[in-house]
Scaffold this active site. Sequence first.
Site, PDB file in Angstrom:
ATOM      1  N   ALA A   5      33.166  32.831  47.956  1.00 39.87           N
ATOM      2  CA  ALA A   5      33.649  31.431  47.396  1.00 39.87           C
ATOM      3  C   ALA A   5      33.608  30.320  48.615  1.00 39.87           C
ATOM      4  O   ALA A   5      33.863  30.625  49.833  1.00 39.87           O
ATOM      5  CB  ALA A   5      34.853  31.380  46.995  1.00 39.87           C
ATOM      6  N   GLY A  64      33.435  37.358  47.442  1.00 39.36           N
ATOM      7  CA  GLY A  64      32.312  37.284  45.997  1.00 39.36           C
ATOM      8  C   GLY A  64      31.089  37.638  46.678  1.00 39.36           C
ATOM      9  O   GLY A  64      30.262  37.750  45.667  1.00 39.36           O
ATOM     10  N   GLU A 121      31.040  41.168  46.023  1.00 38.90           N
ATOM     11  CA  GLU A 121      31.047  41.243  44.384  1.00 38.90           C
ATOM     12  C   GLU A 121      29.737  41.068  43.821  1.00 38.90           C
ATOM     13  O   GLU A 121      29.436  41.642  42.686  1.00 38.90           O
ATOM     14  CB  GLU A 121      32.207  40.250  43.915  1.00 38.90           C
ATOM     15  CG  GLU A 121      33.442  40.971  44.280  1.00 38.90           C
ATOM     16  CD  GLU A 121      34.771  39.736  43.659  1.00 38.90           C
ATOM     17  OE1 GLU A 121      35.429  40.027  43.147  1.00 38.90           O
ATOM     18  OE2 GLU A 121      34.643  38.605  44.217  1.00 38.90           O
ATOM     19  N   GLU A 142      39.989  39.198  50.364  1.00 36.50           N
ATOM     20  CA  GLU A 142      40.603  38.392  49.786  1.00 36.50           C
ATOM     21  C   GLU A 142      42.357  38.411  49.902  1.00 36.50           C
ATOM     22  O   GLU A 142      42.813  37.539  49.942  1.00 36.50           O
ATOM     23  CB  GLU A 142      40.537  38.493  47.993  1.00 36.50           C
ATOM     24  CG  GLU A 142      39.072  37.787  47.702  1.00 36.50           C
ATOM     25  CD  GLU A 142      37.962  38.911  47.818  1.00 36.50           C
ATOM     26  OE1 GLU A 142      36.895  38.504  47.042  1.00 36.50           O
ATOM     27  OE2 GLU A 142      38.172  40.002  48.324  1.00 36.50           O
TER      28      GLU A 142
END
Length: 335
Positions: free
Chosen positions: A137, A182, A185, A205
């Site tokens: 992110a 992310g 992911e 994270e």
Amino acid sequence: AAAMAAAAAALGGLGLGLLRARLRLAAAAAATSAALSRTGHSAPPLRGGVATAAAHPSAGRSYGSQAKEEEELRVRYLDDEHKGIVVLGLNRSHAKNALSKNLVKMMSKAVEALKSDKRVRTVVFRSEVPGIFCAGADLKERAKMHSSEVSSFVSRARATINELANLPVPTIAAIDGTALGGGLELALACDIRVAASSAKMGLVETKLAIIPGAGGTQRLPRTIGVSLAKELIFSARIVDGEEAKSIGLISHVVEQNEAGDAAYRRALALAREFLPQGPVAMRVAKLAINQGMEVDLVTGLAIEEACYAQTIPTKDRIEGLLAFKEKRPPRYKGE
């Protein structure tokens, strides 16, 4: 009396178990029917609650014409021997391809368009920026957001990555650089992951006192196993391509080349292996696998039966049988 009570309880438990099994079958059938309708097919009728069957471009630079150089996400339809392959290229060099609101919006738009495009046979997700896949992110952008905006952004990113995972065609992540948070992911949402040995991957994270919020806590354990996934998430550990291959996080690891696109080249080679196969069969096979992995074996076999039925009436199947008989390559049209 005690024996009768125990028997009654056992029968009641059995009845409850059967009811739950039927509910699972009904839910699976409904989900399969909905998913098949999204691929342009309809599910077969139900019987007893169970559905029944009645060569690489140099550095990746020679693409088709559908790309704009200024875009943060480049959508490219490849030509010639790669026809049918679409490349989604992350292109935010100034931010290490971090997921911003604009980039997520562009990804969502691209994935939505690909879902119904019958020309698409395989999607390759890569980075156009050397040395980086996706840093996760965009934390600089997030720091400027109101708390309500953060929640909305994470939900949008999660939904977009889920849509990528649900694309009806095979998807391959080509990880030629760092994929964190992310970014990993995003790669986990693809069917197959290929990485350079020098690539770095991790769900980091917990270092920021948060958890993976775009599918990482669910897709990582389904990929490498629960215990090891917990270990990687709890420790925020980063692994290279070789270790990622050893634990099953990626399917293929390759030595990086001078152009920095070794994983992309390997991904293209895999995609070319998929191109000769029946388009409808490929879509339905992916659906059967994805849905079957979420249920018990009996329900999964019912899903397979329903999906298999969708290949019977297609022109693809007729062409496949005819090509086999005539000892020639099939000419599929995806009907």
